[in-house]
Design a protein around this motif. Structure first.
Motif, mmCIF file in Angstrom:
data_model
loop_
_atom_site.group_PDB
_atom_site.id
_atom_site.type_symbol
_atom_site.label_atom_id
_atom_site.label_comp_id
_atom_site.label_asym_id
_atom_site.label_seq_id
_atom_site.Cartn_x
_atom_site.Cartn_y
_atom_site.Cartn_z
ATOM 1 N N THR A 5 -2.174 -16.089 2.156
ATOM 2 C CA THR A 5 -1.392 -14.897 2.457
ATOM 3 C C THR A 5 -1.729 -13.857 1.409
ATOM 4 O O THR A 5 -1.634 -14.116 0.206
ATOM 5 C CB THR A 5 0.122 -15.201 2.441
ATOM 6 N N ILE A 6 -2.149 -12.686 1.888
ATOM 7 C CA ILE A 6 -2.544 -11.574 1.024
ATOM 8 C C ILE A 6 -1.570 -10.428 1.261
ATOM 9 O O ILE A 6 -1.315 -10.062 2.414
ATOM 10 C CB ILE A 6 -3.987 -11.109 1.346
ATOM 11 N N HIS A 7 -1.052 -9.842 0.175
ATOM 12 C CA HIS A 7 -0.076 -8.759 0.296
ATOM 13 C C HIS A 7 -0.616 -7.384 -0.068
ATOM 14 O O HIS A 7 -0.005 -6.376 0.277
ATOM 15 C CB HIS A 7 1.144 -9.057 -0.583
ATOM 16 N N ASN A 8 -1.738 -7.334 -0.802
ATOM 17 C CA ASN A 8 -2.242 -6.033 -1.255
ATOM 18 C C ASN A 8 -3.721 -6.134 -1.634
ATOM 19 O O ASN A 8 -4.301 -7.221 -1.643
ATOM 20 C CB ASN A 8 -1.404 -5.501 -2.431
ATOM 21 N N LEU A 86 0.497 -4.213 5.923
ATOM 22 C CA LEU A 86 -0.539 -3.334 6.466
ATOM 23 C C LEU A 86 0.046 -2.242 7.344
ATOM 24 O O LEU A 86 0.960 -2.489 8.130
ATOM 25 C CB LEU A 86 -1.520 -4.129 7.334
ATOM 26 N N LYS A 87 -0.540 -1.050 7.244
ATOM 27 C CA LYS A 87 -0.296 0.007 8.219
ATOM 28 C C LYS A 87 -1.160 -0.267 9.444
ATOM 29 O O LYS A 87 -0.748 -0.065 10.575
ATOM 30 C CB LYS A 87 -0.696 1.375 7.660
ATOM 31 N N MET A 88 -2.407 -0.705 9.160
ATOM 32 C CA MET A 88 -3.372 -0.871 10.241
ATOM 33 C C MET A 88 -4.551 -1.714 9.758
ATOM 34 O O MET A 88 -4.922 -1.656 8.588
ATOM 35 C CB MET A 88 -3.866 0.520 10.664
ATOM 36 N N GLN A 89 -5.137 -2.468 10.695
ATOM 37 C CA GLN A 89 -6.388 -3.183 10.464
ATOM 38 C C GLN A 89 -7.367 -2.729 11.536
ATOM 39 O O GLN A 89 -7.010 -2.617 12.707
ATOM 40 C CB GLN A 89 -6.197 -4.692 10.570
ATOM 41 N N VAL A 90 -8.615 -2.482 11.133
ATOM 42 C CA VAL A 90 -9.637 -2.037 12.067
ATOM 43 C C VAL A 90 -10.829 -2.982 11.987
ATOM 44 O O VAL A 90 -11.313 -3.279 10.890
ATOM 45 C CB VAL A 90 -10.102 -0.592 11.738
ATOM 46 N N LEU A 121 -12.161 2.290 -0.489
ATOM 47 C CA LEU A 121 -12.632 3.579 0.015
ATOM 48 C C LEU A 121 -11.436 4.528 0.114
ATOM 49 O O LEU A 121 -10.793 4.628 1.148
ATOM 50 C CB LEU A 121 -13.279 3.424 1.390
ATOM 51 N N ARG A 122 -11.108 5.158 -0.984
ATOM 52 C CA ARG A 122 -9.978 6.099 -1.041
ATOM 53 C C ARG A 122 -8.716 5.496 -0.427
ATOM 54 O O ARG A 122 -8.073 6.096 0.435
ATOM 55 C CB ARG A 122 -10.342 7.417 -0.368
ATOM 56 N N GLY A 123 -8.366 4.301 -0.850
ATOM 57 C CA GLY A 123 -7.143 3.659 -0.396
ATOM 58 C C GLY A 123 -7.294 2.736 0.799
ATOM 59 O O GLY A 123 -6.334 2.089 1.202
ATOM 60 N N VAL A 124 -8.481 2.666 1.367
ATOM 61 C CA VAL A 124 -8.740 1.742 2.476
ATOM 62 C C VAL A 124 -9.635 0.626 1.959
ATOM 63 O O VAL A 124 -10.671 0.883 1.344
ATOM 64 C CB VAL A 124 -9.424 2.468 3.661
ATOM 65 N N PHE A 149 -13.971 -5.701 8.070
ATOM 66 C CA PHE A 149 -12.647 -5.220 8.460
ATOM 67 C C PHE A 149 -12.257 -4.089 7.510
ATOM 68 O O PHE A 149 -12.594 -4.130 6.324
ATOM 69 C CB PHE A 149 -11.581 -6.311 8.337
ATOM 70 N N LEU A 150 -11.518 -3.117 8.024
ATOM 71 C CA LEU A 150 -10.894 -2.094 7.180
ATOM 72 C C LEU A 150 -9.382 -2.368 7.188
ATOM 73 O O LEU A 150 -8.767 -2.467 8.243
ATOM 74 C CB LEU A 150 -11.152 -0.694 7.731
ATOM 75 N N TYR A 151 -8.832 -2.509 5.985
ATOM 76 C CA TYR A 151 -7.403 -2.760 5.836
ATOM 77 C C TYR A 151 -6.749 -1.536 5.207
ATOM 78 O O TYR A 151 -7.112 -1.126 4.110
ATOM 79 C CB TYR A 151 -7.148 -3.991 4.957
ATOM 80 N N HIS A 152 -5.772 -0.986 5.914
ATOM 81 C CA HIS A 152 -4.982 0.141 5.415
ATOM 82 C C HIS A 152 -3.647 -0.438 4.944
ATOM 83 O O HIS A 152 -2.749 -0.677 5.764
ATOM 84 C CB HIS A 152 -4.746 1.175 6.512
ATOM 85 N N PHE A 153 -3.538 -0.714 3.651
ATOM 86 C CA PHE A 153 -2.298 -1.287 3.105
ATOM 87 C C PHE A 153 -1.219 -0.217 2.983
ATOM 88 O O PHE A 153 -1.508 0.957 2.760
ATOM 89 C CB PHE A 153 -2.562 -1.901 1.727
#
Length: 155
Positions: A5-8, A86-90, A121-124, A149-153
């Motif tokens: 489990t990853i939180h950040n 996460l806000k979003m995963q791409v 990448l600037r917060g992503v 994957f791009l993770y927007h925490f």
């Protein structure tokens, strides 16, 4: 199987260059192959005609579509790592993917994953994951490659 489990970002960064784990085995049934054929309009006989495949195919049985095995990535990946907060995963990229061996009907497959690199990448978080789809009791994997994957925490 024990899921991470990853939180950040920092927690994810701690695994850079390390194996993340292995999923449970998943059996690819003829019913799943049939449904994939219907969803993708790929009705090639090597996937669907068991009698013809038994007689004419070099595999001696029907085989899963290569893209069916790739489509299992999110399902199997979620068994290895749960990314929270996460806000979003791409799904960003499949940089390279090599199919090494056909997956015969009723084979059991599982995903092995390693965090090859992580960039902020600037917060992503851009996470490159080295993946291998193993086939139970086979030396050669179904495929191996690099996915991103791009993770927007949150925060």
């Amino acid at each position: 199987m024990s899921q991470l489990t990853i939180h950040n970002y920092d927690e994810l960064a701690a695994f850079e260059g390390k194996e993340l784990g292995v999923s449970d085995y998943h059996t690819i049934t003829q019913e799943q192959i049939q449904k994939f054929a219907e969803a993708t309009l790929d009705f090639q006989w090597i996937h669907l005609d068991a009698e013809r495949a038994k007689k004419e195919s070099p595999f001696g049985a029907t085989i899963a579509h290569g893209y069916l095995t790739v489509s299992l990535l999110p399902y199997l990946w979620a068994q290895i790592v749960e990314i929270k907060n996460l806000k979003m995963q791409v799904n960003y990229e499949i940089e390279s993917l090599r199919f090494n061996q056909a997956v015969l009907v009723n084979s059991e497959v599982r995903l092995k994953a390693k965090l090859a690199s992580l960039k902020n990448l600037r917060g992503v978080a851009k996470a490159q994951i080295e993946v291998t789809l193993e086939i139970k009791d086979q030396k050669k994997p179904a495929y191996n490659g690099m996915i991103t994957f791009l993770y927007h925490f949150n925060g």
